[in-house]
Design a protein around this motif. Structure first.
Motif, PDB file in Angstrom:
ATOM      1  N   ASP A 102       0.815  -1.215   0.000  1.00  0.00           N
ATOM      2  CA  ASP A 102       0.000   0.000   0.000  1.00  0.00           C
ATOM      3  C   ASP A 102       0.851   1.270   0.000  1.00  0.00           C
ATOM      4  OD1 ASP A 102       0.814   0.612   2.637  1.00  0.00           O
ATOM      5  OD2 ASP A 102      -0.886  -0.443   3.513  1.00  0.00           O
ATOM      6  N   GLY A 103       0.170   2.403  -0.182  1.00  0.00           N
ATOM      7  CA  GLY A 103       0.845   3.690  -0.322  1.00  0.00           C
ATOM      8  C   GLY A 103       1.708   4.068   0.858  1.00  0.00           C
ATOM      9  N   LYS A 104       1.223   3.830   2.082  1.00  0.00           N
ATOM     10  CA  LYS A 104       1.995   4.201   3.276  1.00  0.00           C
ATOM     11  C   LYS A 104       3.293   3.411   3.366  1.00  0.00           C
ATOM     12  CE  LYS A 104      -1.742   5.917   6.238  1.00  0.00           C
ATOM     13  NZ  LYS A 104      -2.459   5.745   7.519  1.00  0.00           N
ATOM     14  N   GLU A 105       3.204   2.112   3.059  1.00  0.00           N
ATOM     15  CA  GLU A 105       4.399   1.277   3.105  1.00  0.00           C
ATOM     16  C   GLU A 105       5.360   1.660   1.990  1.00  0.00           C
ATOM     17  OE1 GLU A 105       7.065  -1.408   4.536  1.00  0.00           O
ATOM     18  OE2 GLU A 105       5.214  -0.680   5.474  1.00  0.00           O
ATOM     19  N   LEU A 106       4.812   1.981   0.802  1.00  0.00           N
ATOM     20  CA  LEU A 106       5.653   2.424  -0.309  1.00  0.00           C
ATOM     21  C   LEU A 106       6.399   3.702   0.043  1.00  0.00           C
ATOM     22  CD1 LEU A 106       3.628   1.946  -3.631  1.00  0.00           C
ATOM     23  CD2 LEU A 106       5.655   0.697  -2.884  1.00  0.00           C
ATOM     24  N   GLU A 107       5.717   4.598   0.756  1.00  0.00           N
ATOM     25  CA  GLU A 107       6.356   5.851   1.153  1.00  0.00           C
ATOM     26  C   GLU A 107       7.529   5.579   2.092  1.00  0.00           C
ATOM     27  OE1 GLU A 107       5.128  10.250   2.891  1.00  0.00           O
ATOM     28  OE2 GLU A 107       3.578   8.762   2.497  1.00  0.00           O
ATOM     29  N   LYS A 108       7.353   4.643   3.030  1.00  0.00           N
ATOM     30  CA  LYS A 108       8.441   4.280   3.944  1.00  0.00           C
ATOM     31  C   LYS A 108       9.621   3.699   3.178  1.00  0.00           C
ATOM     32  CE  LYS A 108       5.463   3.179   7.917  1.00  0.00           C
ATOM     33  NZ  LYS A 108       4.991   2.078   8.789  1.00  0.00           N
ATOM     34  N   ILE A 109       9.302   2.800   2.247  1.00  0.00           N
ATOM     35  CA  ILE A 109      10.353   2.181   1.437  1.00  0.00           C
ATOM     36  C   ILE A 109      11.038   3.238   0.583  1.00  0.00           C
ATOM     37  CG2 ILE A 109      10.763   0.593  -0.500  1.00  0.00           C
ATOM     38  CD1 ILE A 109       8.450  -1.134   0.710  1.00  0.00           C
ATOM     39  N   GLY A 110      10.232   4.138  -0.008  1.00  0.00           N
ATOM     40  CA  GLY A 110      10.768   5.206  -0.848  1.00  0.00           C
ATOM     41  C   GLY A 110      11.739   6.095  -0.099  1.00  0.00           C
ATOM     42  N   LYS A 111      11.421   6.420   1.148  1.00  0.00           N
ATOM     43  CA  LYS A 111      12.303   7.273   1.953  1.00  0.00           C
ATOM     44  C   LYS A 111      13.647   6.572   2.219  1.00  0.00           C
ATOM     45  CE  LYS A 111       8.864  10.172   4.262  1.00  0.00           C
ATOM     46  NZ  LYS A 111       9.423  11.456   3.806  1.00  0.00           N
ATOM     47  N   LYS A 112      13.602   5.263   2.421  1.00  0.00           N
ATOM     48  CA  LYS A 112      14.839   4.499   2.617  1.00  0.00           C
ATOM     49  C   LYS A 112      15.671   4.487   1.330  1.00  0.00           C
ATOM     50  CE  LYS A 112      13.004   1.444   6.224  1.00  0.00           C
ATOM     51  NZ  LYS A 112      12.620   0.043   6.564  1.00  0.00           N
ATOM     52  N   LEU A 113      14.977   4.352   0.192  1.00  0.00           N
ATOM     53  CA  LEU A 113      15.682   4.380  -1.091  1.00  0.00           C
ATOM     54  C   LEU A 113      16.323   5.741  -1.324  1.00  0.00           C
ATOM     55  CD1 LEU A 113      13.117   2.491  -3.381  1.00  0.00           C
ATOM     56  CD2 LEU A 113      15.286   1.602  -2.490  1.00  0.00           C
ATOM     57  N   LEU A 114      15.607   6.806  -0.942  1.00  0.00           N
ATOM     58  CA  LEU A 114      16.150   8.163  -1.077  1.00  0.00           C
ATOM     59  C   LEU A 114      17.434   8.323  -0.274  1.00  0.00           C
ATOM     60  CD1 LEU A 114      13.347  10.898  -0.889  1.00  0.00           C
ATOM     61  CD2 LEU A 114      14.923  10.443  -2.756  1.00  0.00           C
ATOM     62  N   ARG A 115      17.425   7.803   0.947  1.00  0.00           N
ATOM     63  CA  ARG A 115      18.602   7.940   1.810  1.00  0.00           C
ATOM     64  C   ARG A 115      19.809   7.211   1.219  1.00  0.00           C
ATOM     65  NH1 ARG A 115      14.731   7.802   6.091  1.00  0.00           N
ATOM     66  NH2 ARG A 115      14.912   5.543   6.333  1.00  0.00           N
ATOM     67  N   LYS A 116      19.554   6.072   0.587  1.00  0.00           N
ATOM     68  CA  LYS A 116      20.669   5.287   0.047  1.00  0.00           C
ATOM     69  C   LYS A 116      21.123   5.762  -1.328  1.00  0.00           C
ATOM     70  CE  LYS A 116      22.351   0.648  -0.893  1.00  0.00           C
ATOM     71  NZ  LYS A 116      22.154  -0.793  -0.738  1.00  0.00           N
ATOM     72  N   PHE A 117      20.170   6.135  -2.197  1.00  0.00           N
ATOM     73  CA  PHE A 117      20.517   6.428  -3.590  1.00  0.00           C
ATOM     74  C   PHE A 117      20.396   7.903  -3.964  1.00  0.00           C
ATOM     75  CE2 PHE A 117      19.047   2.020  -3.461  1.00  0.00           C
ATOM     76  CZ  PHE A 117      20.133   1.372  -4.022  1.00  0.00           C
ATOM     77  N   ASP A 118      19.859   8.728  -3.072  1.00  0.00           N
ATOM     78  CA  ASP A 118      19.701  10.172  -3.280  1.00  0.00           C
ATOM     79  C   ASP A 118      18.509  10.529  -4.157  1.00  0.00           C
ATOM     80  OD1 ASP A 118      20.617  12.738  -2.506  1.00  0.00           O
ATOM     81  OD2 ASP A 118      21.311  13.057  -4.554  1.00  0.00           O
ATOM     82  N   SER A 119      17.985   9.590  -4.930  1.00  0.00           N
ATOM     83  CA  SER A 119      16.748   9.823  -5.675  1.00  0.00           C
ATOM     84  C   SER A 119      16.121   8.477  -6.006  1.00  0.00           C
ATOM     85  CB  SER A 119      16.998  10.621  -6.967  1.00  0.00           C
ATOM     86  OG  SER A 119      17.539   9.814  -7.978  1.00  0.00           O
ATOM     87  N   ILE A 120      14.805   8.466  -6.213  1.00  0.00           N
ATOM     88  CA  ILE A 120      14.123   7.220  -6.556  1.00  0.00           C
ATOM     89  C   ILE A 120      14.542   6.776  -7.957  1.00  0.00           C
ATOM     90  CG2 ILE A 120      11.879   6.079  -6.809  1.00  0.00           C
ATOM     91  CD1 ILE A 120      12.569   6.924  -3.936  1.00  0.00           C
ATOM     92  N   TYR A 121      14.704   7.744  -8.858  1.00  0.00           N
ATOM     93  CA  TYR A 121      15.124   7.402 -10.214  1.00  0.00           C
ATOM     94  C   TYR A 121      16.511   6.751 -10.200  1.00  0.00           C
ATOM     95  CZ  TYR A 121      15.877   7.748 -15.238  1.00  0.00           C
ATOM     96  OH  TYR A 121      16.116   7.441 -16.551  1.00  0.00           O
ATOM     97  N   ALA A 122      17.404   7.273  -9.361  1.00  0.00           N
ATOM     98  CA  ALA A 122      18.752   6.695  -9.254  1.00  0.00           C
ATOM     99  C   ALA A 122      18.688   5.259  -8.738  1.00  0.00           C
ATOM    100  CB  ALA A 122      19.618   7.550  -8.336  1.00  0.00           C
ATOM    101  N   ALA A 123      17.716   4.988  -7.851  1.00  0.00           N
ATOM    102  CA  ALA A 123      17.534   3.621  -7.351  1.00  0.00           C
ATOM    103  C   ALA A 123      17.112   2.695  -8.490  1.00  0.00           C
ATOM    104  CB  ALA A 123      16.484   3.601  -6.238  1.00  0.00           C
ATOM    105  N   PHE A 124      16.191   3.167  -9.341  1.00  0.00           N
ATOM    106  CA  PHE A 124      15.772   2.377 -10.496  1.00  0.00           C
ATOM    107  C   PHE A 124      16.938   2.156 -11.455  1.00  0.00           C
ATOM    108  CE2 PHE A 124      11.471   2.958  -9.060  1.00  0.00           C
ATOM    109  CZ  PHE A 124      10.736   1.949  -9.677  1.00  0.00           C
ATOM    110  N   GLU A 125      17.752   3.183 -11.663  1.00  0.00           N
ATOM    111  CA  GLU A 125      18.923   3.045 -12.532  1.00  0.00           C
ATOM    112  C   GLU A 125      19.872   1.977 -11.992  1.00  0.00           C
ATOM    113  OE1 GLU A 125      20.169   6.962 -14.963  1.00  0.00           O
ATOM    114  OE2 GLU A 125      20.465   7.107 -12.802  1.00  0.00           O
ATOM    115  N   GLU A 126      20.103   2.011 -10.695  1.00  0.00           N
ATOM    116  CA  GLU A 126      21.020   1.050 -10.077  1.00  0.00           C
ATOM    117  C   GLU A 126      20.496  -0.370 -10.231  1.00  0.00           C
ATOM    118  OE1 GLU A 126      24.675   0.439  -7.952  1.00  0.00           O
ATOM    119  OE2 GLU A 126      23.813   2.156  -8.973  1.00  0.00           O
ATOM    120  N   VAL A 127      19.171  -0.521 -10.058  1.00  0.00           N
ATOM    121  CA  VAL A 127      18.551  -1.841 -10.220  1.00  0.00           C
ATOM    122  C   VAL A 127      18.657  -2.308 -11.671  1.00  0.00           C
ATOM    123  CG1 VAL A 127      16.366  -3.102 -10.128  1.00  0.00           C
ATOM    124  CG2 VAL A 127      16.986  -1.586  -8.258  1.00  0.00           C
TER     125      VAL A 127
END
Length: 267
Positions: free
Chosen positions: A122-147
């Motif tokens: 769900d959206g709330k859980e995605l937001e939590k996951i997204g914030k963790k991805l931001l901390r590690k990769f600096d952007s969500i798009y950068a996380a997708f690029e890395e994947v």
């Protein structure tokens, strides 16, 4: 999933000198207030002297409520919650790059939302996951690029394996990296007097794959570990090649009287 579009925002404050994107919320005679699109609950002020070069007769000739603006952070006072911004200090190249970066980030938000819908996150859980991805990769798009480059393992611990695999599917569909890589390490053991030579001989079987348009690195990590990194232009080809390498090295090592185990490496 909420009907509201998913947006992942950063916590805290931007840094002095950072280029940010925002939306004008209020226009006053002395300046314009800008809500920072990338930061949670943060608003900054562009003083009239920082809106455009030269003397400004009417600020409303330059900025309007609802307008998207790219600004440079001049100063930050976290204790008072003040953020001073400048529009005039942003050159055309910086403005263009920031707008493109934000468009890419919005696409990544949508991809994350689609991946979540497919696996029931769900959206709330995605937001939590997204914030963790931001901390590690600096952007969500950068996380997708890395994947897209490295495979789903790079975010499996953050997103969980099921969601990570779905994100990887979308990343490979939408982002076309020049090369992708897969990796892991062998645990190779031989108790023979010439054990090291036998291990080298078993690993040498990977040489025959270099002509397949792939780049293969074999790196000694520390007994008994030997890392294998395979880079190709296609993710599926990399996975297929890795499987063949695992099979060949394992067979060679056992034939030479040793032991072999392969561990897929989370990046």
């Amino acid at each position: 999933m909420s009907e509201e579009r998913l947006v992942i925002r950063r916590s805290g404050f931007p840094s002095k000198g950072e280029i940010v994107i925002g939306t004008v919320t209020r226009v006053m005679d002395f300046g314009a207030f800008v809500s920072l699109d990338e930061y949670e609950g943060r608003e900054g002020l562009v003083h009239i002297s920082e809106v455009a070069p030269g003397w400004i007769k009417d600020i409303r000739d330059h900025v309007k409520k609802g307008q998207k603006v790219v600004c440079k952070v001049l100063d930050v006072n976290p204790k008072r919650g003040h953020i001073d911004l400048s529009i005039k200090d942003v050159n055309e190249r910086q403005r263009r790059e920031k707008l493109q970066e934000w468009k890419s980030e919005q696409r990544a938000f949508k991809w994350l939302e689609i991946a979540g819908e497919k696996v029931g996150v769900d959206g709330k859980e995605l937001e939590k996951i997204g914030k963790k991805l931001l901390r590690k990769f600096d952007s969500i798009y950068a996380a997708f690029e890395e994947v897209a480059y490295e495979g789903y393992e790079v975010i499996a611990k953050i997103a969980g394996e099921e969601l990570a695999k779905e994100i990887a599917e979308l990343a490979r569909e939408h982002i076309k990296p020049s090369t992708v890589s897969v990796r892991g390490y062998f645990e190779l053991k031989s108790f023979a007097p010439d054990g090291i030579e036998r291990i080298k001989k078993a690993l040498s079987v990977v040489k025959k794959y270099h002509s397949d348009g792939a780049e293969i690195e074999v790196e000694y990590v520390g007994a008994p570990k030997y890392r294998i990194v395979i880079r190709t232009e296609d993710y599926k080809a990399a996975e297929t090649l890795l499987k063949r390498v695992i099979d060949d090295v394992t067979k060679a090592m056992k034939k030479l009287g040793g032991e072999a185990n392969f561990v897929r490496e989370a990046i």
